[in-house]
Design an enzyme around this catalytic site. Sequence first.
Site, PDB file in Angstrom:
ATOM      1  N   GLU B 118       0.836  -1.196   0.000  1.00 35.61           N
ATOM      2  CA  GLU B 118       0.000   0.000   0.000  1.00 35.61           C
ATOM      3  C   GLU B 118       0.872   1.248   0.000  1.00 35.61           C
ATOM      4  O   GLU B 118       0.434   2.324  -0.397  1.00 35.61           O
ATOM      5  CB  GLU B 118      -0.940  -0.003   1.212  1.00 35.61           C
ATOM      6  N   HIS B 160       6.041  -0.740  11.729  1.00 34.01           N
ATOM      7  CA  HIS B 160       5.946  -1.886  10.803  1.00 34.01           C
ATOM      8  C   HIS B 160       7.274  -2.198  10.113  1.00 34.01           C
ATOM      9  O   HIS B 160       7.421  -3.268   9.525  1.00 34.01           O
ATOM     10  CB  HIS B 160       4.882  -1.627   9.729  1.00 34.01           C
ATOM     11  N   ASP B 196      -0.639   1.178  19.103  1.00 34.37           N
ATOM     12  CA  ASP B 196      -1.238   1.402  17.778  1.00 34.37           C
ATOM     13  C   ASP B 196      -2.235   0.280  17.494  1.00 34.37           C
ATOM     14  O   ASP B 196      -2.057  -0.846  17.951  1.00 34.37           O
ATOM     15  CB  ASP B 196      -0.118   1.405  16.727  1.00 34.37           C
ATOM     16  N   HIS B 198      -2.557  -1.387  14.910  1.00 36.72           N
ATOM     17  CA  HIS B 198      -1.928  -2.464  14.142  1.00 36.72           C
ATOM     18  C   HIS B 198      -0.753  -3.066  14.900  1.00 36.72           C
ATOM     19  O   HIS B 198      -0.037  -2.363  15.606  1.00 36.72           O
ATOM     20  CB  HIS B 198      -1.439  -1.927  12.798  1.00 36.72           C
ATOM     21  N   ASP B 285      -5.026   4.832  16.221  1.00 31.09           N
ATOM     22  CA  ASP B 285      -6.012   4.287  15.292  1.00 31.09           C
ATOM     23  C   ASP B 285      -6.934   3.259  15.945  1.00 31.09           C
ATOM     24  O   ASP B 285      -7.788   2.680  15.265  1.00 31.09           O
ATOM     25  CB  ASP B 285      -5.355   3.741  14.012  1.00 31.09           C
ATOM     26  N   TYR B 324      -5.677   7.691  11.712  1.00 34.36           N
ATOM     27  CA  TYR B 324      -6.046   8.157  10.371  1.00 34.36           C
ATOM     28  C   TYR B 324      -7.375   8.898  10.319  1.00 34.36           C
ATOM     29  O   TYR B 324      -7.798   9.316   9.249  1.00 34.36           O
ATOM     30  CB  TYR B 324      -5.987   6.970   9.398  1.00 34.36           C
TER      31      TYR B 324
HETATM   32 ZN   LIG Z   1      -1.716   1.632  12.881  1.00 38.40          ZN
END
Ligand SMILES: [Zn+2]
Lengths: 343, 343
Positions: B118, B160, B196, B198, B285, B324
């Site tokens: 992405e 990440h 986070d 994620h 997020d 986001y």
């Molecule tokens: Zn995230």
Amino acid sequence: MKVFFSEDHRLHFPQAELSGGQFVTPYERPSRAEYVYQRLKQQGLRDIADPGPCDMGPVRGMMDPGFLGFLETAWDQWKAAGCAGEVIPAAIPARRMQMARPPRNIDGLAGYYCLARETAITGGTWAAALSSMASAQAAQRHVAGGARAAFALCRPPGHHATADMYGGYCFLNNAAVTAQMFRDQGAGRVAVLDIDFHHGNGTQDIFYGRGDVFFASVHGAPEDAFPYFLGFGDETGTGAGEGTTANYPLPPGTGYDRWSEALDDAIARIRAWGAEALVVSLGVDAYKDDPISFFKLDSPDFADAGRRIETLGLPTVFCMEGGYAIEAVGINTVNVLEGFLGA
Amino acid sequence: MKVFFSEDHRLHFPQAELSGGQFVTPYERPSRAEYVYQRLKQQGLRDIADPGPCDMGPVRGMMDPGFLGFLETAWDQWKAAGCAGEVIPAAIPARRMQMARPPRNIDGLAGYYCLARETAITGGTWAAALSSMASAQAAQRHVAGGARAAFALCRPPGHHATADMYGGYCFLNNAAVTAQMFRDQGAGRVAVLDIDFHHGNGTQDIFYGRGDVFFASVHGAPEDAFPYFLGFGDETGTGAGEGTTANYPLPPGTGYDRWSEALDDAIARIRAWGAEALVVSLGVDAYKDDPISFFKLDSPDFADAGRRIETLGLPTVFCMEGGYAIEAVGINTVNVLEGFLGA
Ligand SMILES: [Zn+2]
Ligand SMILES: [Zn+2]
């Protein structure tokens, strides 16, 4: 030479290919097959039959069930998740991530089963892939029934697909299933000769540990060419398959002299190994004007390659793979067949 | 609480994100950081400094040299190869492909170093990633110099990114380098707490085999959420790192009750383990209106989370990660800091 061809290939008509960080009109498009079809008829190869339905037995026998279920339902899952475009996932199981846990989320699942994401799955992809496989199977049955050779005008192509991953425009590995059908019907040793510009990583992967199928591929060096991460010269098979993989990676600018030397070596090894049947992954993207490749073969070279392949004297199924110089694809493909036929 | 922030984050301004098979306006965009900046000032957190240049020593000490060279030159190589778009590669080293042979071709090379596509690399990405890292380093130095806590308003985020792969909007792992700087300066045990939405797969990967850095992450279950292929509850570390990874994967719809239970457990484990310094990967997020996440935290919950984190009583560097829901990102991020400060 009898030809098998399904018009259902048109059901796979992706609108987008990821290339250079943009979406472009896919190089792998329906007109490719149509140009081959027209050229066949033009040259008098008019014995062209619809293959009928795909025999799922040999497909299920070789492919991962989760992968098949994914391919069949990917479009519907993608649309149900609200995704606006064609199926092109983002995340992938990369180095040191979990490679054995298919996620539930369809974007993750598609990434799990994908080895290269230039390739979009559309609503008609599964049906087209089955029809492509059906052509390969019908050609195999025709040869198993006594014909010297047959041509499966497969689209989409298959040689990049593994038992559990799609990519490189490929979804089901037609050549691999064809080779296995020869084995299942009693041939002790079967060879796959891959002359597509790109390494047939899927086919290699499927047979890498097996001593009963020889895989030889002449292709653009992986340092420089898709699929980048397989097809090196030191990949020679493993376990029972040690010595039954032969890769001929060649550099940018390779012309027919050097290419045909590699082809001759591959043919000699297949002969010495004692193959009883041959499957040719017939891509013609080694052509000098192919838009995504870097070899320099000219159209007459393909006829010469066909003549050389014929010298093996084996029952032979040709499975169509790549070739993206659209109008020349028909000429070059039929040149291989005509060379084989001694025309 | 002192804040470090570089305006060079704006140099990373990708125009495209691959999402749902289409290119969309990137969720990770410059305005995210600007909203946090404005909110900080609004709430009286006005001690905001430019971090100065990135100290490359700790970066080179942790990251793969080939990866760093790639990040620095990717844009120029991509453009030199004639690619029209931003750097978004297609092919990847997938299952059973060669994982240790970076290709020469830039599309292949980018795929080699990419874990999720992405994320576009642009002409300003490398400079922005360095400036983001510089903020984390400056915050670490400030805390190492005696402050209880500091906030690095990092953009692009980092958690990440592994030592050799980018993706998920991340290029250099700010939190991991920050933790290592505490270690290098004498802290025996350092913890990274990743809140986070994620999973912080990059941070986990970097420290997975080490017993001196504890990694705890509360995140969307990988079956359902990016990065899909890491962050499962049974990943607990390996070798010397066995027992120093703690994952709390949580299902879609998770609200603050369940989320804060996981946070409390992570905090308790970090306390019991005996961390001497703390790095918080501060993504917001988990917010209920985040467009790409599925937790249900409300804005006051983030302040409460900050209060809980404070109870560890540790020297603490907050590194900005994701979030986001653009306007709420400022509110929620500053809420964590204010909660920590007991405001
Ligand atoms: Zn995230
Ligand atoms: Zn090809």
